[in-house]
Structures are given as C-alpha cells and as structure tokens.
Write an enzyme that holds these catalytic residues in place. Structure first.
Site, PDB file in Angstrom:
ATOM      1  CB  ALA A  18      -0.919  -0.013   1.224  1.00 32.47           C
ATOM      2  CB  ALA A  19       4.375   1.805  -0.532  1.00 31.52           C
ATOM      3  NE  ARG A  24      -2.412   3.252 -13.149  1.00 32.26           N
ATOM      4  CZ  ARG A  24      -2.278   1.914 -13.142  1.00 32.26           C
ATOM      5  NH1 ARG A  24      -2.792   1.203 -14.124  1.00 32.26           N
ATOM      6  NH2 ARG A  24      -1.647   1.306 -12.156  1.00 32.26           N
ATOM      7  CE1 TYR A 111       0.776  -6.677  -5.453  1.00 30.27           C
ATOM      8  CE2 TYR A 111      -0.503  -6.390  -7.464  1.00 30.27           C
ATOM      9  CZ  TYR A 111       0.645  -6.838  -6.819  1.00 30.27           C
ATOM     10  OH  TYR A 111       1.645  -7.414  -7.541  1.00 30.27           O
ATOM     11  N   GLY A 112      -3.153  -3.268  -1.891  1.00 25.43           N
ATOM     12  CA  GLY A 112      -4.089  -2.443  -1.115  1.00 25.43           C
ATOM     13  C   GLY A 112      -5.206  -1.830  -1.938  1.00 25.43           C
ATOM     14  N   GLY A 150      -1.883  -7.375 -15.711  1.00 25.85           N
ATOM     15  CA  GLY A 150      -0.859  -8.311 -16.155  1.00 25.85           C
ATOM     16  C   GLY A 150      -1.535  -9.535 -16.763  1.00 25.85           C
ATOM     17  CE1 TYR A 377     -27.311  26.197  17.916  1.00 26.06           C
ATOM     18  CE2 TYR A 377     -27.147  28.136  19.316  1.00 26.06           C
ATOM     19  CZ  TYR A 377     -26.605  26.950  18.824  1.00 26.06           C
ATOM     20  OH  TYR A 377     -25.387  26.527  19.253  1.00 26.06           O
ATOM     21  CG  ASN A 388     -44.315  23.964  23.869  1.00 23.35           C
ATOM     22  OD1 ASN A 388     -44.769  23.029  23.235  1.00 23.35           O
ATOM     23  ND2 ASN A 388     -44.198  25.187  23.369  1.00 23.35           N
ATOM     24  NE  ARG A 451     -44.562  40.667  26.271  1.00 31.38           N
ATOM     25  CZ  ARG A 451     -45.332  39.592  26.272  1.00 31.38           C
ATOM     26  NH1 ARG A 451     -44.916  38.481  25.684  1.00 31.38           N
ATOM     27  NH2 ARG A 451     -46.502  39.603  26.851  1.00 31.38           N
TER      28      ARG A 451
HETATM   29  C1  UD1 Z   1      -0.510  -4.917 -10.589  1.00 35.46           C
HETATM   30  C2  UD1 Z   1       0.184  -6.141 -11.196  1.00 35.46           C
HETATM   31  C3  UD1 Z   1      -0.644  -6.654 -12.360  1.00 35.46           C
HETATM   32  C4  UD1 Z   1      -2.043  -6.999 -11.880  1.00 35.46           C
HETATM   33  C5  UD1 Z   1      -2.693  -5.806 -11.160  1.00 35.46           C
HETATM   34  C6  UD1 Z   1      -3.949  -6.273 -10.488  1.00 35.46           C
HETATM   35  C7  UD1 Z   1       2.595  -5.811 -10.874  1.00 35.46           C
HETATM   36  C8  UD1 Z   1       3.876  -5.435 -11.517  1.00 35.46           C
HETATM   37  N1  UD1 Z   1       1.506  -5.775 -11.669  1.00 35.46           N
HETATM   38  O1  UD1 Z   1      -0.502  -3.900 -11.562  1.00 35.46           O
HETATM   39  O2  UD1 Z   1      -0.049  -7.820 -12.918  1.00 35.46           O
HETATM   40  O3  UD1 Z   1      -2.828  -7.399 -12.987  1.00 35.46           O
HETATM   41  O4  UD1 Z   1      -1.828  -5.273 -10.159  1.00 35.46           O
HETATM   42  O5  UD1 Z   1      -4.652  -5.220  -9.887  1.00 35.46           O
HETATM   43  O6  UD1 Z   1       2.603  -6.132  -9.717  1.00 35.46           O
HETATM   44  N2  UD1 Z   1       2.757  -0.596  -4.574  1.00 35.46           N
HETATM   45  C9  UD1 Z   1       3.685  -0.438  -3.560  1.00 35.46           C
HETATM   46  N3  UD1 Z   1       4.934  -0.033  -3.894  1.00 35.46           N
HETATM   47  C10 UD1 Z   1       5.332   0.172  -5.167  1.00 35.46           C
HETATM   48  C11 UD1 Z   1       4.378   0.012  -6.197  1.00 35.46           C
HETATM   49  C12 UD1 Z   1       3.088  -0.391  -5.870  1.00 35.46           C
HETATM   50  O7  UD1 Z   1       3.374  -0.624  -2.384  1.00 35.46           O
HETATM   51  O8  UD1 Z   1       6.495   0.523  -5.368  1.00 35.46           O
HETATM   52  C13 UD1 Z   1       1.376  -1.003  -4.205  1.00 35.46           C
HETATM   53  C14 UD1 Z   1       0.353   0.046  -4.581  1.00 35.46           C
HETATM   54  O9  UD1 Z   1       0.127   0.932  -3.502  1.00 35.46           O
HETATM   55  C15 UD1 Z   1      -0.879  -0.792  -4.905  1.00 35.46           C
HETATM   56  C16 UD1 Z   1      -0.332  -2.143  -5.313  1.00 35.46           C
HETATM   57  O10 UD1 Z   1       1.042  -2.162  -4.920  1.00 35.46           O
HETATM   58  O11 UD1 Z   1      -1.697  -0.969  -3.776  1.00 35.46           O
HETATM   59  C17 UD1 Z   1      -0.438  -2.397  -6.812  1.00 35.46           C
HETATM   60  O12 UD1 Z   1       0.231  -1.365  -7.517  1.00 35.46           O
HETATM   61  P1  UD1 Z   1      -0.324  -0.803  -8.886  1.00 35.46           P
HETATM   62  O13 UD1 Z   1       0.605   0.241  -9.356  1.00 35.46           O
HETATM   63  O14 UD1 Z   1      -1.749  -0.470  -8.776  1.00 35.46           O
HETATM   64  O15 UD1 Z   1      -0.165  -2.098  -9.840  1.00 35.46           O
HETATM   65  P2  UD1 Z   1      -0.909  -2.353 -11.219  1.00 35.46           P
HETATM   66  O16 UD1 Z   1      -0.273  -1.524 -12.269  1.00 35.46           O
HETATM   67  O17 UD1 Z   1      -2.349  -2.232 -11.049  1.00 35.46           O
HETATM   68 CA    CA Z   2      -3.699  -1.652  -9.346  1.00 31.52          CA
END
Ligand code: UD1
Ligand code: CA
Length: 469
Positions: A18-19, A24, A111-112, A150, A377, A388, A451
């Site tokens: 979640a970093a 986008r 992934y977060g 991916g 108020y 009342n 009053r």
């Molecule tokens: C990623 C996958 C992709 C998959 C998709 C699914 C990779 C290279 N690609 O792509 O194959 O289909 O998720 O949703 O893994 N994050 C970090 N540190 C970093 C980069 C990212 O903690 O340096 C975290 C982000 O906060 C995010 C998660 O990893 O929560 C995924 O990163 P994101 O950039 O969204 O990956 P996708 O391009 O969606």
């Molecule tokens: Ca993603």
C-alpha cells in the site's frame, strides 16, 4: 536444492502492498486512502485478511502518506514496513525480507487497491496452495477487457509460466484475457530465497513482483492458478472511474444485506449506507438517504428522503422526516424529527421528543416528551422533560469569547421568539412570555417577561392622514 514445502498447519503471514501514490487517480491523496462503501481501500483489504484462519500477522507496506495510512490502519492491529522509494511491487515486498524471512510457512501477498476481495476467496487460495503442494499460487480471472492488467501465461498442464505486464507485452500477449488479480500465496522460504533475483528490466524500470513467477519456474518450482469465475471481486482500483464502480458494488451489497435482514429500502439504488451502519427490522429507509460512519438505527423507524445521518444513534419507532441532518447525535425511542432538522454534535433528544422543521440542536439534551417544533436554536443546553420551546426561540450561548450553558427545568413553557441569554437557568413549570429577552434566572413557577410594554394609540392612522393634507 530440494526444498521441503510449508506444512499444512504452517502459519500464514499476510503482506499488503500500500505504498504507491496511485498516479492514475490524479489525486493528492494516496490511493489506498480513497474510500469506497465508507471505508478506505486499505481497510477493506485488511479486514478481509484478518478473517483468514491461521493468519499469524499482517504487515502493511507504506510509503506515500505513510503517517496517514498508519493512522487509518493502526486500530486494526497491523504492523508496518516503510518502502521509502516506490520502485515497484517486487521492491515493495523485497523491503520486507529482513523482517519476515524467518517467519516461514505461507506468505499471502495482497495489493491495497482491491477492496472487493472476500476472505472466502483468500481462504480458497490458501487451500489451493496447500492441496497442490505449490511453490506459489495466484488468483486469475477472465476479463472481456483485460487492459491495464498483467496477462497470465499458462502451459498445457495448467501451470503458470509467467506474467507479462501490459507495458511489456507483445501484441500477441495483449490478446490474452486471463489476468493476474495481484493476489498471491507463496511458500515463504522459497519467496525470500528468490525475490532478490527480480530485475527492473522493463520499460517502466520497476521491480515487478509478477516476475517472481518466471523465476520460480526457472528453478523448477510449480506455480498454480486459482481461476475465479466471478471477476467482480478482483477489480483493482486505478482510476476514479474504478472507484465509483466498486463503490456501487459495495453499496448494493450493503443495501441487499439490510433488506434480507428485514429493512425496507425504497429505491435502494439511490441510498448510501456505510459498512458499519446497522438498521433494525421493519425500519423504512426512503430514497436518497445517506447513513454514514458508525450509525445505528433501531426497529420500526422511518428515515425520510434526503436525510443525512452520520455517526449517530437512533432508537426504535423514531420518525426522521425528510432532509434532516444528524452528526454525532442521539435520538431516543418514539421521537419525531424534521423535516429539515439539524442535530449536531452532542445533541441528545429523549424519548418521545418532537423536533420540528428548522430546529437546530448542538450539545443539548432534550428531556423526554419535550418539544421544539419550529425554527429554534438550542445550544449548550440541558432541557428537562415536557418542556415546550416556542417557535423562534434562541439560546444565546456565545458571548464572542466563551460558550455558556442554559438549563430549562421540567415542564417549563418558553414562548415564541424568546431570546435566552446564557448563562441562564429557567425553573420548573415557569413561563417565559413570547418575544422576551431573558437575561436573569427565572424561578420555578414564575412568569418572566422581558419585552417592551405595548403602546396603543387609538385613531392614529386617521390623525396622520389629516396632518398630511
Ligand atoms: C498490478 C500487477 C498486475 C495486476 C494488477 C492487479 C505488478 C507489476 N503488476 O498492476 O499484474 O494485474 O496489479 O490489480 O505487480 N505498490 C507499492 N509499492 C510500489 C508500487 C506499488 O506498495 O512501489 C502497491 C500500490 O500501492 C498498490 C499495489 O502495490 O496498492 C499495486 O500497484 P499498482 O501500481 O496499482 O499495480 P498495477 O499496475 O495495477
Ligand atoms: Ca492496481
């Protein structure tokens, strides 16, 4: 080297990445802090992970707005690791190696930004990993439009050979509709042994976690896919369009669950109900209502159209008429509120109270059966039972520097348009005459008038007419 895979009862550690900022999203706010269904994206994922049986701990990798992400997730009892520079998902996991390499067992990587993921699906992935004795297992699904994800390359035996990112894919690979959901279960020891082999040799110059699949294959280890038919659970959020789509899914689920539990929701597609909200059976929620935060609504209530109720408690048989607003307030059983009422922080309306249109309460307790039916108020006040409060009554609680309290004892009658200058005490069963400005204590049973005396001048209109001729 022969590797003995993790045992069936081996511990599971969960890492949530979640970093990232989430470019986008085009936002100042880190992506995982954006909210769907009333919770941050990260909290959704953590909550799914905490329900995995045998999960021994959850580590969240933080980077962008780390302090804010930590503050958000700390109450859920997770650990944090900092990824100072965001060099890709592979790098995010690599920074965990020192801390987690001795944990052994299974490592679940999420992934977060996939908030719809259910713990049931996660559990299936763990089970699949164990059953098939794999080095790694990952969740795949089929998407009609796979763009952005991916692509997963699977061989004849159903083993995953590699994952190719969109940016690095050949035109032929782009035609693959089986995608990587970003949810993996690894044999922890194998992962830590080989993760250092990921290279940033791609157009984005990032360390892709997805490359670990080809690396494990190269070392002779099998990677399995758990193909999930219902792809909706696996939606990753990359843009605000995704955010709105996922929010809708979560809202629909919540409304559906409440309806199955006996709540009537009129035009459910128009209401917004947060994850933690509870509503009792036979309550009716009218269209365009918003029930937010940790709100609870009792049984047999009616919540009027367009009302917004946030972090508040509503008893049983309460009618909140249209367009009322509550924030950190409480309304007890059998009360009537609104339309167009505003109950702010610390408002507490007792059983059977009536709070009518354009009445505002802040930090005020209104005793059982008391009424403020129109245009008032009431701030920083302690109001007894069966009081009342006439239309237009104002508690003047602020002198420009400090707030002061007003107390009104049981059974008092406050005439319309009274101006009650705090600090002020109004005694039991006393009367305040309409239009009074009251600055001094009113004893029990007294009538207070503050009053000007009315002056009547008979024949004044005729006299004026004549004087102008
Ligand atoms: C990623 C996958 C992709 C998959 C998709 C699914 C990779 C290279 N690609 O792509 O194959 O289909 O998720 O949703 O893994 N994050 C970090 N540190 C970093 C980069 C990212 O903690 O340096 C975290 C982000 O906060 C995010 C998660 O990893 O929560 C995924 O990163 P994101 O950039 O969204 O990956 P996708 O391009 O969606
Ligand atoms: Ca993603």
């Amino acid at each position: 080297m022969i590797h003995k895979l993790a045992e069936d009862n081996s511990p599971i550690h969960v890492v949530i990445l979640a970093a990232g900022l989430g470019t986008r999203m085009k936002s100042k706010l880190a992506k995982v802090l954006h909210r769907v269904g009333g919770l941050s994206l990260a909290e959704h994922v953590v909550r799914a992970a905490t329900r995995i049986t045998a999960a021994s701990g959850i580590t969240v990798v933080v980077g962008h707005q780390a302090a804010e992400v930590q503050a958000e997730l700390q109450p859920l009892g997770v650990n944090f690791i900092h990824q100072v520079e965001q060099q890709g998902t592979g790098h995010a996991l690599l920074v965990c190696r020192e801390t987690l390499r001795d944990a052994g067992g299974l490592l679940l990587v999420l992934y977060g930004d996939t908030p719809l993921l259910s713990h049931g699906t996660l559990q299936r992935l763990v089970d699949c990993h164990r059953r098939r004795q794999a080095a790694a297992a990952l969740i795949t699904t089929h998407l009609d439009d796979p763009s952005g994800y991916g692509r997963v390359i699977v061989d004849d035996q159903g083993h995953v050979r590699s994952i190719v990112e969109q940016k690095a894919a050949t035109p032929q690979q782009l035609g693959i509709h089986t995608i990587n959901s970003g949810i993996y279960c690894f044999d922890a020891k194998l992962l830590w042994r080989h993760i250092g082999e990921i290279r940033p040799d791609n157009p984005a110059n990032e360390y892709y976690l997805t490359d670990i699949v080809a690396i494990l294959n190269r070392h002779g280890h099998a990677v399995q896919a758990l193909d999930v038919k219902d792809s909706s659970e696996l939606l990753g959020i990359n843009t605000r369009v995704d955010l709105a789509a996922v929010d809708k899914v979560i809202r629909d689920r919540k409304a559906r669950q409440l309806m199955l539990d006996g709540v009537t929701i009129e035009k459910p597609e128009t209401v917004t109900i947060d994850a933690h909200v509870t509503v009792g059976a036979d309550s009716i929620v009218e269209p365009f209502t918003r029930l937010l935060g940790h709100t609870s609504i009792g049984e047999d209530c009616r919540i009027g159209s367009g009302s917004v109720i946030e972090s508040s408690h509503v008893g049983d048989r309460v009618h909140i008429a249209a367009f009322s607003h509550m924030f950190r307030a409480r309304v007890h059983d059998d009360a009537r509120v609104g339309p167009f009422a505003r109950l702010r922080q610390g408002a507490d309306a007792g059983p059977g109270t009536h709070i009518g249109n354009f009445v505002e309460l802040k930090n005020t307790r209104l005793g059982a059966g008391s009424k403020a039916n129109h245009l008032a108020y009431l701030g920083d006040s302690e109001i007894g039972e069966r009081v009342n409060v006439g239309a237009g009554t104002i508690t003047c609680n602020y002198d420009g520097q400090a707030k002061h309290r007003t107390t009104i004892a049981d059974g008092a009658f406050i005439g319309s348009n009274a101006t009650l200058v705090a600090p002020l005490a109004i005694g039991e069963s006393s009367y305040v005459g309409a239009g009074s400005v009251v600055t001094d204590e009113v004893p029990a049973g007294a009538l207070a008038l503050g009053r000007a005396h009315q002056v009547v001048k008979p024949g004044w209109v005729e006299r004026r007419k004549r004087s102008r001729e």
